[in-house]
Design a protein around this motif. Structure first.
Motif, PDB file in Angstrom:
ATOM      1  N   ASN A 258       1.347 -32.887 -30.861  1.00  0.00           N
ATOM      2  CA  ASN A 258       0.917 -33.394 -29.553  1.00  0.00           C
ATOM      3  C   ASN A 258       1.231 -34.887 -29.489  1.00  0.00           C
ATOM      4  O   ASN A 258       0.393 -35.744 -29.783  1.00  0.00           O
ATOM      5  CB  ASN A 258      -0.577 -33.138 -29.364  1.00  0.00           C
ATOM      6  N   ILE A 259       2.469 -35.213 -29.093  1.00  0.00           N
ATOM      7  CA  ILE A 259       2.927 -36.608 -29.108  1.00  0.00           C
ATOM      8  C   ILE A 259       2.157 -37.452 -28.089  1.00  0.00           C
ATOM      9  O   ILE A 259       1.825 -38.615 -28.345  1.00  0.00           O
ATOM     10  CB  ILE A 259       4.442 -36.683 -28.842  1.00  0.00           C
ATOM     11  N   GLU A 260       1.818 -36.871 -26.919  1.00  0.00           N
ATOM     12  CA  GLU A 260       1.093 -37.646 -25.917  1.00  0.00           C
ATOM     13  C   GLU A 260      -0.272 -38.090 -26.431  1.00  0.00           C
ATOM     14  O   GLU A 260      -0.763 -39.176 -26.079  1.00  0.00           O
ATOM     15  CB  GLU A 260       0.956 -36.874 -24.597  1.00  0.00           C
ATOM     16  N   GLN A 261      -0.878 -37.290 -27.327  1.00  0.00           N
ATOM     17  CA  GLN A 261      -2.180 -37.726 -27.887  1.00  0.00           C
ATOM     18  C   GLN A 261      -1.977 -38.885 -28.856  1.00  0.00           C
ATOM     19  O   GLN A 261      -2.786 -39.819 -28.907  1.00  0.00           O
ATOM     20  CB  GLN A 261      -2.882 -36.576 -28.594  1.00  0.00           C
ATOM     21  N   ILE A 262      -0.844 -38.860 -29.619  1.00  0.00           N
ATOM     22  CA  ILE A 262      -0.531 -39.986 -30.513  1.00  0.00           C
ATOM     23  C   ILE A 262      -0.349 -41.257 -29.681  1.00  0.00           C
ATOM     24  O   ILE A 262      -0.863 -42.334 -30.025  1.00  0.00           O
ATOM     25  CB  ILE A 262       0.746 -39.684 -31.325  1.00  0.00           C
ATOM     26  N   VAL A 263       0.327 -41.126 -28.538  1.00  0.00           N
ATOM     27  CA  VAL A 263       0.529 -42.278 -27.648  1.00  0.00           C
ATOM     28  C   VAL A 263      -0.823 -42.818 -27.169  1.00  0.00           C
ATOM     29  O   VAL A 263      -1.084 -44.029 -27.225  1.00  0.00           O
ATOM     30  CB  VAL A 263       1.419 -41.880 -26.448  1.00  0.00           C
ATOM     31  N   ALA A 264      -1.719 -41.906 -26.767  1.00  0.00           N
ATOM     32  CA  ALA A 264      -3.062 -42.324 -26.298  1.00  0.00           C
ATOM     33  C   ALA A 264      -3.824 -43.019 -27.426  1.00  0.00           C
ATOM     34  O   ALA A 264      -4.456 -44.063 -27.211  1.00  0.00           O
ATOM     35  CB  ALA A 264      -3.828 -41.105 -25.803  1.00  0.00           C
ATOM     36  N   ARG A 265      -3.707 -42.490 -28.640  1.00  0.00           N
ATOM     37  CA  ARG A 265      -4.422 -43.067 -29.793  1.00  0.00           C
ATOM     38  C   ARG A 265      -3.898 -44.473 -30.080  1.00  0.00           C
ATOM     39  O   ARG A 265      -4.661 -45.412 -30.288  1.00  0.00           O
ATOM     40  CB  ARG A 265      -4.241 -42.157 -31.005  1.00  0.00           C
ATOM     41  N   LEU A 266      -2.563 -44.642 -30.074  1.00  0.00           N
ATOM     42  CA  LEU A 266      -1.979 -45.958 -30.372  1.00  0.00           C
ATOM     43  C   LEU A 266      -2.312 -46.964 -29.270  1.00  0.00           C
ATOM     44  O   LEU A 266      -2.564 -48.139 -29.545  1.00  0.00           O
ATOM     45  CB  LEU A 266      -0.466 -45.824 -30.552  1.00  0.00           C
ATOM     46  N   ILE A 300       3.482 -37.868 -21.655  1.00  0.00           N
ATOM     47  CA  ILE A 300       3.560 -39.145 -22.368  1.00  0.00           C
ATOM     48  C   ILE A 300       3.467 -40.300 -21.375  1.00  0.00           C
ATOM     49  O   ILE A 300       2.689 -41.245 -21.549  1.00  0.00           O
ATOM     50  CB  ILE A 300       4.864 -39.211 -23.190  1.00  0.00           C
ATOM     51  N   PHE A 301       4.199 -40.192 -20.247  1.00  0.00           N
ATOM     52  CA  PHE A 301       4.131 -41.255 -19.238  1.00  0.00           C
ATOM     53  C   PHE A 301       2.784 -41.257 -18.524  1.00  0.00           C
ATOM     54  O   PHE A 301       2.301 -42.307 -18.086  1.00  0.00           O
ATOM     55  CB  PHE A 301       5.297 -41.150 -18.248  1.00  0.00           C
ATOM     56  N   HIS A 302       2.145 -40.083 -18.462  1.00  0.00           N
ATOM     57  CA  HIS A 302       0.790 -40.055 -17.886  1.00  0.00           C
ATOM     58  C   HIS A 302      -0.156 -40.880 -18.753  1.00  0.00           C
ATOM     59  O   HIS A 302      -0.954 -41.679 -18.239  1.00  0.00           O
ATOM     60  CB  HIS A 302       0.294 -38.612 -17.784  1.00  0.00           C
ATOM     61  N   GLU A 303      -0.034 -40.769 -20.073  1.00  0.00           N
ATOM     62  CA  GLU A 303      -0.875 -41.582 -20.971  1.00  0.00           C
ATOM     63  C   GLU A 303      -0.545 -43.067 -20.801  1.00  0.00           C
ATOM     64  O   GLU A 303      -1.427 -43.921 -20.773  1.00  0.00           O
ATOM     65  CB  GLU A 303      -0.655 -41.152 -22.431  1.00  0.00           C
ATOM     66  N   LEU A 304       0.756 -43.380 -20.637  1.00  0.00           N
ATOM     67  CA  LEU A 304       1.153 -44.783 -20.460  1.00  0.00           C
ATOM     68  C   LEU A 304       0.624 -45.328 -19.140  1.00  0.00           C
ATOM     69  O   LEU A 304       0.109 -46.448 -19.072  1.00  0.00           O
ATOM     70  CB  LEU A 304       2.677 -44.896 -20.519  1.00  0.00           C
ATOM     71  N   ALA A 305       0.702 -44.501 -18.071  1.00  0.00           N
ATOM     72  CA  ALA A 305       0.264 -44.960 -16.741  1.00  0.00           C
ATOM     73  C   ALA A 305      -1.255 -45.145 -16.710  1.00  0.00           C
ATOM     74  O   ALA A 305      -1.754 -46.181 -16.244  1.00  0.00           O
ATOM     75  CB  ALA A 305       0.706 -43.950 -15.689  1.00  0.00           C
ATOM     76  N   THR A 306      -1.998 -44.182 -17.270  1.00  0.00           N
ATOM     77  CA  THR A 306      -3.470 -44.329 -17.254  1.00  0.00           C
ATOM     78  C   THR A 306      -3.868 -45.471 -18.196  1.00  0.00           C
ATOM     79  O   THR A 306      -4.773 -46.243 -17.890  1.00  0.00           O
ATOM     80  CB  THR A 306      -4.148 -43.014 -17.706  1.00  0.00           C
ATOM     81  N   GLY A 307      -3.160 -45.627 -19.307  1.00  0.00           N
ATOM     82  CA  GLY A 307      -3.444 -46.736 -20.230  1.00  0.00           C
ATOM     83  C   GLY A 307      -3.214 -48.078 -19.560  1.00  0.00           C
ATOM     84  O   GLY A 307      -4.024 -49.008 -19.682  1.00  0.00           O
ATOM     85  N   ALA A 308      -2.139 -48.156 -18.785  1.00  0.00           N
ATOM     86  CA  ALA A 308      -1.781 -49.422 -18.129  1.00  0.00           C
ATOM     87  C   ALA A 308      -2.817 -49.806 -17.075  1.00  0.00           C
ATOM     88  O   ALA A 308      -3.063 -50.994 -16.832  1.00  0.00           O
ATOM     89  CB  ALA A 308      -0.411 -49.285 -17.483  1.00  0.00           C
TER      90      ALA A 308
END
Ligand code: LRH
Ligand code: MN
Length: 424
Positions: A258-266, A300-308
């Motif tokens: 689950n790469i998108e979860q790794i992105v959210a974690r980082l 993955i971009f959803h995690e980046l957009a919500t993170g941003a």
């Protein structure tokens, strides 16, 4: 000479504007909000790797089509063509020693003339170069012998020097270091030696530089890699300092990760340094980004957009790069398709109704959560991605323009069919 101007015929433009209008109304967005969406997509610039402008291959074969770059200058020319048609890239990642500039001033001039800069510089301690005193056969920064580790550390410091001369501020370190058989490595000591080596390289970096540490679970080592996963890369980054971050290459994950979860974690721990975008079905296939798993790229971009948009997230600016190789497709066409798929995933992620999603997550309304994401993912955002391009003078359809302008034919005429093995 390949014309730089990207004409959009009145008929094509009329059709494009109609598509935009339809989408704006379907999304019930104000002119301003719709325009902001296009601007956000315009701002997403993805670096092109110098080593992905030639035809890739495998140990079983390589089928070059000709017209490939024979020098750093010709690689920059090709990235210039991609920038001109897509307006989705403004930088090149270099690999040293494959891209050591013969004439720094001339390279700077070529870059400037094409609106390009050097993004990151990548070190290479996974190959033995001609005349290299000591071999990296049994590793580099993790090697059991001091002289080999020092040779690898010195190489990284030289890479930083080349980067400084070209205006880069990012060093990317990927190690092939690992083992092929149980017992070959003392895992703890190999990690400790790598940590020490990276700290020395980090100390040699100018204060405004960033180090990106790339992980990979296997290949070319097939029993263990010293940096196999994000956790190990993060541990090494923490040991170096707050300008060392984790680089996520999409192809460097075991199946079903689950790469998108790794992105959210980082993002949560503020150590997401950047991406190497590519597509894969099985391993480090380095295929076109989004060609195999477009929904994963969207997530993955959803995690980046919500993170941003989350004030709790304190993450440095994320570096976006492609890292792919082209065994069957024209390298320039393949890179342009990857850029299109990356901007498409980002535009769809920007359509997610984050407020509604947070409410549905709070209410544990699983169906609503899924439907909110699906509504965005199922939206055809191509008019937005096209508008982001032509607003900056790019082509309405880069692939069509690349072919109708017979750019590859011109490159073959100029460079011939002989190709040189730079890179992978
Ligand atoms: C390793 C990798 C790394 C590069 C190389 C070209 O698989 O992804 O990023 O150095 O490819
Ligand atoms: Mn990579």
């Amino acid at each position: 000479m390949i014309s730089e101007v990207n004409e959009v015929s009145p008929v094509e433009h009329k059709k494009h504007v109609a598509g935009l209008e339809f989408l704006k109304n379907a999304l019930e967005l104000s002119d301003q909000n719709f325009s902001n969406l296009v601007s956000a997509v315009q701002a997403l610039q993805v670096a092109i790797p110098s080593w992905a402008l030639g035809t890739g291959g495998t140990r079983f074969g390589r089928f070059p089509e000709g017209g490939e770059p024979r020098s750093l200058e010709e690689k920059i020319e090709d990235v210039g063509i991609i920038r001109n048609l897509t307006r989705a890239t403004n930088s090149v990642s270099l690999h040293i020693p494959w891209d050591i500039p013969k004439d720094v001033a001339a390279i700077q001039q070529m870059l400037h003339a094409r609106g390009l800069v050097i993004d990151s510089v990548n070190s290479n301690t996974f190959q033995d170069q001609a005349g290299q005193p000591l071999s990296y056969k049994f590793g580099s920064l993790c090697h059991t012998s001091d002289p080999v580790r020092n040779q690898a550390i010195q190489h990284n410091i030289e890479v930083i020097e080349h980067g400084k001369s070209l205006g880069s501020k990012v060093l990317t370190v990927w190690l092939a270091d690992g083992s092929n058989f149980p017992g070959q490595h003392n895992f703890r000591r190999a990690f400790a030696r790598t940590q020490k080596s990276l700290e020395q390289i980090y100390k040699a970096m100018p204060a405004d530089w960033t180090m990106l540490v790339e992980y990979k679970p296997y290949e070319p080592s097939f029993y263990s890699m010293v940096i196999p996963d994000w956790g190990t890369s993060h541990e090494l980054c923490k040991g170096c300092g707050d300008r060392a971050h984790v680089l996520v290459d999409l192809g460097h994950h075991l199946p079903n990760t689950n790469i998108e979860q790794i992105v959210a974690r980082l993002l949560h721990i503020g150590r997401l340094g950047g991406f190497h975008f590519n597509g894969s079905q099985y391993g480090d296939d380095d295929l076109t980004t989004g060609a195999i798993k477009p929904f994963q790229l969207f997530l993955i971009f959803h995690e980046l957009a919500t993170g941003a948009s989350d004030t709790l997230v304190k993450n440095p600016p994320v570096a976006y790069m492609i890292d792919a190789s082209h065994n069957l497709k024209d390298p320039i066409e393949d890179l342009m398709i990857s850029l299109e798929n990356i901007r498409t995933a980002y535009a769809k992620a920007l359509l997610v109704d984050i407020r509604a999603l947070e409410q549905a997550q709070h209410d544990n309304d699983v169906v609503a959560c899924e439907q909110i994401l699906q509504r965005a993912f199922q939206t055809d955002v191509r008019p937005i991605v096209a508008e982001a391009r032509i607003r900056e003078g790019g082509a309405l359809n880069p692939l069509e323009s690349f072919r109708s302008k017979r750019i590859r034919t011109e490159l073959i005429a100029k460079r011939g069919r002989k190709t040189i093995a730079t890179g992978l």
